[in-house]
Motif scaffolding. Structure first.
Motif, PDB file in Angstrom:
ATOM      1  N   LEU A 100       9.675 -19.909 -11.923  1.00  7.03           N
ATOM      2  CA  LEU A 100       8.534 -20.826 -11.921  1.00  7.03           C
ATOM      3  C   LEU A 100       8.952 -22.211 -12.410  1.00  7.03           C
ATOM      4  CD1 LEU A 100       5.647 -18.560 -13.289  1.00  7.03           C
ATOM      5  CD2 LEU A 100       5.923 -19.433 -10.959  1.00  7.03           C
ATOM      6  N   THR A 101       9.820 -22.240 -13.427  1.00  8.27           N
ATOM      7  CA  THR A 101      10.345 -23.527 -13.908  1.00  8.27           C
ATOM      8  C   THR A 101      11.105 -24.235 -12.799  1.00  8.27           C
ATOM      9  OG1 THR A 101      10.510 -22.693 -16.177  1.00  8.27           O
ATOM     10  CG2 THR A 101      11.837 -24.622 -15.614  1.00  8.27           C
ATOM     11  N   LYS A 102      11.941 -23.504 -12.088  1.00  5.67           N
ATOM     12  CA  LYS A 102      12.710 -24.073 -10.973  1.00  5.67           C
ATOM     13  C   LYS A 102      11.777 -24.563  -9.868  1.00  5.67           C
ATOM     14  CE  LYS A 102      16.640 -22.925  -7.961  1.00  5.67           C
ATOM     15  NZ  LYS A 102      16.057 -22.988  -6.608  1.00  5.67           N
ATOM     16  N   PHE A 103      10.742 -23.769  -9.576  1.00  3.11           N
ATOM     17  CA  PHE A 103       9.761 -24.175  -8.564  1.00  3.11           C
ATOM     18  C   PHE A 103       9.103 -25.498  -8.936  1.00  3.11           C
ATOM     19  CE2 PHE A 103       5.140 -24.388  -8.055  1.00  3.11           C
ATOM     20  CZ  PHE A 103       5.051 -24.581  -6.684  1.00  3.11           C
ATOM     21  N   ARG A 104       8.642 -25.616 -10.189  1.00  6.23           N
ATOM     22  CA  ARG A 104       7.980 -26.852 -10.624  1.00  6.23           C
ATOM     23  C   ARG A 104       8.945 -28.029 -10.555  1.00  6.23           C
ATOM     24  NH1 ARG A 104       6.057 -23.293 -14.673  1.00  6.23           N
ATOM     25  NH2 ARG A 104       7.490 -24.219 -16.198  1.00  6.23           N
ATOM     26  N   ARG A 105      10.164 -27.815 -10.943  1.00  5.66           N
ATOM     27  CA  ARG A 105      11.147 -28.898 -10.941  1.00  5.66           C
ATOM     28  C   ARG A 105      11.414 -29.409  -9.530  1.00  5.66           C
ATOM     29  NH1 ARG A 105      16.810 -29.347 -14.271  1.00  5.66           N
ATOM     30  NH2 ARG A 105      17.538 -31.257 -13.271  1.00  5.66           N
ATOM     31  N   GLU A 106      11.437 -28.508  -8.570  1.00  8.48           N
ATOM     32  CA  GLU A 106      11.833 -28.885  -7.211  1.00  8.48           C
ATOM     33  C   GLU A 106      10.668 -29.329  -6.333  1.00  8.48           C
ATOM     34  OE1 GLU A 106      13.968 -25.576  -5.606  1.00  8.48           O
ATOM     35  OE2 GLU A 106      15.774 -25.976  -6.826  1.00  8.48           O
ATOM     36  N   ASN A 107       9.444 -28.941  -6.679  1.00 10.69           N
ATOM     37  CA  ASN A 107       8.353 -29.138  -5.722  1.00 10.69           C
ATOM     38  C   ASN A 107       7.171 -29.959  -6.198  1.00 10.69           C
ATOM     39  OD1 ASN A 107       9.076 -27.160  -3.339  1.00 10.69           O
ATOM     40  ND2 ASN A 107       9.496 -26.021  -5.231  1.00 10.69           N
ATOM     41  N   VAL A 108       6.960 -30.077  -7.514  1.00 11.58           N
ATOM     42  CA  VAL A 108       5.719 -30.702  -7.972  1.00 11.58           C
ATOM     43  C   VAL A 108       5.961 -31.714  -9.084  1.00 11.58           C
ATOM     44  CG1 VAL A 108       4.483 -28.567  -7.402  1.00 11.58           C
ATOM     45  CG2 VAL A 108       5.128 -29.017  -9.771  1.00 11.58           C
ATOM     46  N   SER A 109       4.980 -32.606  -9.235  1.00 11.36           N
ATOM     47  CA  SER A 109       4.924 -33.539 -10.364  1.00 11.36           C
ATOM     48  C   SER A 109       3.530 -33.463 -10.969  1.00 11.36           C
ATOM     49  CB  SER A 109       5.219 -34.968  -9.918  1.00 11.36           C
ATOM     50  OG  SER A 109       6.575 -35.121  -9.551  1.00 11.36           O
ATOM     51  N   PHE A 110       3.416 -33.897 -12.227  1.00  8.78           N
ATOM     52  CA  PHE A 110       2.150 -33.808 -12.934  1.00  8.78           C
ATOM     53  C   PHE A 110       1.726 -35.164 -13.491  1.00  8.78           C
ATOM     54  CE2 PHE A 110       4.047 -29.601 -13.228  1.00  8.78           C
ATOM     55  CZ  PHE A 110       2.980 -28.759 -12.956  1.00  8.78           C
ATOM     56  N   ILE A 111       0.409 -35.399 -13.453  1.00  7.25           N
ATOM     57  CA  ILE A 111      -0.197 -36.545 -14.133  1.00  7.25           C
ATOM     58  C   ILE A 111      -1.281 -35.979 -15.041  1.00  7.25           C
ATOM     59  CG2 ILE A 111      -1.469 -38.706 -13.889  1.00  7.25           C
ATOM     60  CD1 ILE A 111      -0.326 -38.864 -11.020  1.00  7.25           C
ATOM     61  N   PHE A 112      -1.193 -36.291 -16.330  1.00  4.86           N
ATOM     62  CA  PHE A 112      -2.122 -35.740 -17.303  1.00  4.86           C
ATOM     63  C   PHE A 112      -3.064 -36.823 -17.832  1.00  4.86           C
ATOM     64  CE2 PHE A 112       1.775 -33.171 -17.601  1.00  4.86           C
ATOM     65  CZ  PHE A 112       1.265 -31.913 -17.341  1.00  4.86           C
ATOM     66  N   GLN A 113      -4.195 -36.388 -18.327  1.00  2.00           N
ATOM     67  CA  GLN A 113      -5.160 -37.312 -18.926  1.00  2.00           C
ATOM     68  C   GLN A 113      -4.558 -38.014 -20.138  1.00  2.00           C
ATOM     69  OE1 GLN A 113      -9.050 -35.602 -19.624  1.00  2.00           O
ATOM     70  NE2 GLN A 113      -9.439 -36.972 -21.337  1.00  2.00           N
ATOM     71  N   SER A 114      -3.696 -37.319 -20.872  1.00  4.74           N
ATOM     72  CA  SER A 114      -3.143 -37.854 -22.124  1.00  4.74           C
ATOM     73  C   SER A 114      -1.840 -38.636 -21.936  1.00  4.74           C
ATOM     74  CB  SER A 114      -2.918 -36.703 -23.110  1.00  4.74           C
ATOM     75  OG  SER A 114      -2.069 -35.722 -22.539  1.00  4.74           O
ATOM     76  N   TYR A 115      -1.456 -38.905 -20.691  1.00  5.54           N
ATOM     77  CA  TYR A 115      -0.284 -39.708 -20.314  1.00  5.54           C
ATOM     78  C   TYR A 115       1.031 -38.989 -20.598  1.00  5.54           C
ATOM     79  CZ  TYR A 115      -4.032 -43.083 -21.340  1.00  5.54           C
ATOM     80  OH  TYR A 115      -5.241 -43.715 -21.465  1.00  5.54           O
ATOM     81  N   ASN A 116       1.211 -38.437 -21.821  1.00  4.27           N
ATOM     82  CA  ASN A 116       2.440 -37.722 -22.196  1.00  4.27           C
ATOM     83  C   ASN A 116       3.699 -38.563 -22.028  1.00  4.27           C
ATOM     84  OD1 ASN A 116       0.823 -35.562 -22.764  1.00  4.27           O
ATOM     85  ND2 ASN A 116       1.565 -34.242 -21.123  1.00  4.27           N
ATOM     86  N   LEU A 117       3.624 -39.848 -22.389  1.00  4.81           N
ATOM     87  CA  LEU A 117       4.809 -40.704 -22.353  1.00  4.81           C
ATOM     88  C   LEU A 117       5.645 -40.481 -23.608  1.00  4.81           C
ATOM     89  CD1 LEU A 117       3.324 -44.092 -21.066  1.00  4.81           C
ATOM     90  CD2 LEU A 117       4.290 -42.203 -19.731  1.00  4.81           C
ATOM     91  N   LEU A 118       6.936 -40.703 -23.479  1.00  2.00           N
ATOM     92  CA  LEU A 118       7.843 -40.633 -24.627  1.00  2.00           C
ATOM     93  C   LEU A 118       7.788 -41.970 -25.359  1.00  2.00           C
ATOM     94  CD1 LEU A 118      10.804 -38.812 -22.858  1.00  2.00           C
ATOM     95  CD2 LEU A 118       9.098 -37.821 -24.402  1.00  2.00           C
ATOM     96  N   GLN A 119       7.347 -41.935 -26.607  1.00  2.00           N
ATOM     97  CA  GLN A 119       7.050 -43.164 -27.342  1.00  2.00           C
ATOM     98  C   GLN A 119       8.284 -43.995 -27.660  1.00  2.00           C
ATOM     99  OE1 GLN A 119       3.818 -44.230 -28.000  1.00  2.00           O
ATOM    100  NE2 GLN A 119       3.344 -42.506 -26.637  1.00  2.00           N
ATOM    101  N   ASN A 120       9.456 -43.355 -27.706  1.00  2.00           N
ATOM    102  CA  ASN A 120      10.681 -44.089 -28.034  1.00  2.00           C
ATOM    103  C   ASN A 120      11.396 -44.636 -26.808  1.00  2.00           C
ATOM    104  OD1 ASN A 120      11.309 -41.470 -27.185  1.00  2.00           O
ATOM    105  ND2 ASN A 120      13.263 -41.463 -28.299  1.00  2.00           N
ATOM    106  N   LEU A 121      10.773 -44.499 -25.634  1.00  2.00           N
ATOM    107  CA  LEU A 121      11.361 -45.025 -24.402  1.00  2.00           C
ATOM    108  C   LEU A 121      10.452 -46.104 -23.810  1.00  2.00           C
ATOM    109  CD1 LEU A 121      12.561 -41.786 -22.547  1.00  2.00           C
ATOM    110  CD2 LEU A 121      13.888 -43.274 -24.064  1.00  2.00           C
ATOM    111  N   ASN A 122      11.062 -47.112 -23.193  1.00  2.00           N
ATOM    112  CA  ASN A 122      10.257 -48.148 -22.544  1.00  2.00           C
ATOM    113  C   ASN A 122       9.727 -47.636 -21.205  1.00  2.00           C
ATOM    114  OD1 ASN A 122      12.288 -48.509 -20.526  1.00  2.00           O
ATOM    115  ND2 ASN A 122      13.353 -50.004 -21.803  1.00  2.00           N
ATOM    116  N   GLY A 123       8.963 -48.503 -20.514  1.00  3.46           N
ATOM    117  CA  GLY A 123       8.328 -48.088 -19.272  1.00  3.46           C
ATOM    118  C   GLY A 123       9.307 -47.601 -18.228  1.00  3.46           C
ATOM    119  N   TYR A 124      10.371 -48.355 -18.029  1.00  6.35           N
ATOM    120  CA  TYR A 124      11.374 -47.981 -17.024  1.00  6.35           C
ATOM    121  C   TYR A 124      11.981 -46.627 -17.346  1.00  6.35           C
ATOM    122  CZ  TYR A 124      15.464 -48.094 -14.015  1.00  6.35           C
ATOM    123  OH  TYR A 124      16.410 -47.778 -13.071  1.00  6.35           O
ATOM    124  N   ASP A 125      12.379 -46.435 -18.592  1.00  4.48           N
ATOM    125  CA  ASP A 125      13.039 -45.186 -18.977  1.00  4.48           C
ATOM    126  C   ASP A 125      12.087 -43.994 -18.890  1.00  4.48           C
ATOM    127  OD1 ASP A 125      15.407 -46.521 -19.418  1.00  4.48           O
ATOM    128  OD2 ASP A 125      15.077 -46.770 -21.578  1.00  4.48           O
TER     129      ASP A 125
END
Length: 271
Positions: A119-144
């Motif tokens: 299932l992990t492999k399936f998600r990695r190869e086939n889908v992307s996610f957008i969440f309400q809470s953004y889930n951005l990495l705070q120590n990385l800039n927008g590009y990263d």
């Protein structure tokens, strides 16, 4: 991403509990002929899916025999009130959760027979996610942050040019800003580019505008519409907002764990 459970619970025997626990937590054993490919132009096929949650010996059924198809290139919305089962259904068709019963075939993968690693492999190869809470990495800039999505794409030939994405979506001014320096709308745009950079076949979006004001929500939805048309990406979005449903070509309305209505919108509203 779990729906609120409202139905009256039912108390089960020990053997019934074991059966449901196994279905919810383990891949199903293949017996006889197994459906492994999507039919026609479908990229998602859900067949008589049920989902129950256990709390001790008490069971609550959230999905009660859901059947639906989503075609390649659809902009589909799972629409309904809180507790209708829409987020549970999204979790199941995206490979984040298992159904208790039924078949789930996504991008020619029957997910109910997959181990956790598959299932992990399936998600990695086939889908992307957008969440309400953004889930951005705070120590990385927008590009990263956007680049973290590209890292998940095994086929590097499919990865989109990140610099061009920032230019195309006219947010070059936040390319090197950190999430703490961005507004909510800007952070959500970065999360959308992160999903897009991977260039997956399907984007799943769970209430992507839920934390945004009306004006910013419209801007984010416009980006999703553009992605759907420009790249042919199938988008499946959860929402309880009727104005969001007007933008989609397929509206799947859920009510109390069942399909209440599936409507084809021939003329989606264009933002």
């Amino acid at each position: 991403m779990k729906d609120k459970i409202k139905d009256n619970p039912v108390i089960l025997s020990k053997s019934e509990i074991r059966k449901i626990k196994k279905a919810n937590n383990k891949p199903r054993k293949k017996i006889g002929e197994v459906i492994s490919k999507n039919t026609n132009n479908n990229i998602i096929e859900v067949i008589n899916v049920r989902k129950s949650y256990l709390s001790g010996s008490v069971i609550t059924e959230v999905l009660k025999g859901v059947t639906l198809n989503i075609e390649k290139g659809d902009f589909a919305v799972l629409f309904g009130k809180s507790g209708s089962g829409k987020s549970t259904l999204l979790n199941i068709i995206s490979g984040l959760d298992r159904p208790s019963e039924g078949e789930v075939i996504v991008a020619n993968n029957n997910l109910v027979y997959y181990k956790d690693s598959q299932l992990t492999k399936f998600r990695r190869e086939n889908v992307s996610f957008i969440f309400q809470s953004y889930n951005l990495l705070q120590n990385l800039n927008g590009y990263d942050n956007v680049e973290t999505g590209a890292y998940l794409q095994k086929n590097k030939e499919k990865v989109l040019d990140i610099h061009k994405l920032f230019e195309e979506f006219e947010i070059e001014d936040i390319k090197y800003k950190y999430p703490s320096q961005m507004s909510g709308g800007q952070q959500q745009r970065i999360s959308i580019l992160r999903a897009l950079s991977k260039n997956a076949d399907i984007i799943f979006a769970d209430e992507p505008t839920g934390a945004l004001d009306e004006k910013t929500s419209q801007a984010v939805l416009k980006v999703l519409q553009y992605i759907n048309k420009q790249y042919g990406t199938t988008i499946v979005m959860v929402s309880h907002d009727p104005s969001v449903a007007e933008l989609c070509n397929k509206i799947i309305k859920l009510k109390l764990g069942k399909i209440d209505e599936i409507k084809i919108n021939q003329n989606p509203k264009i933002l």
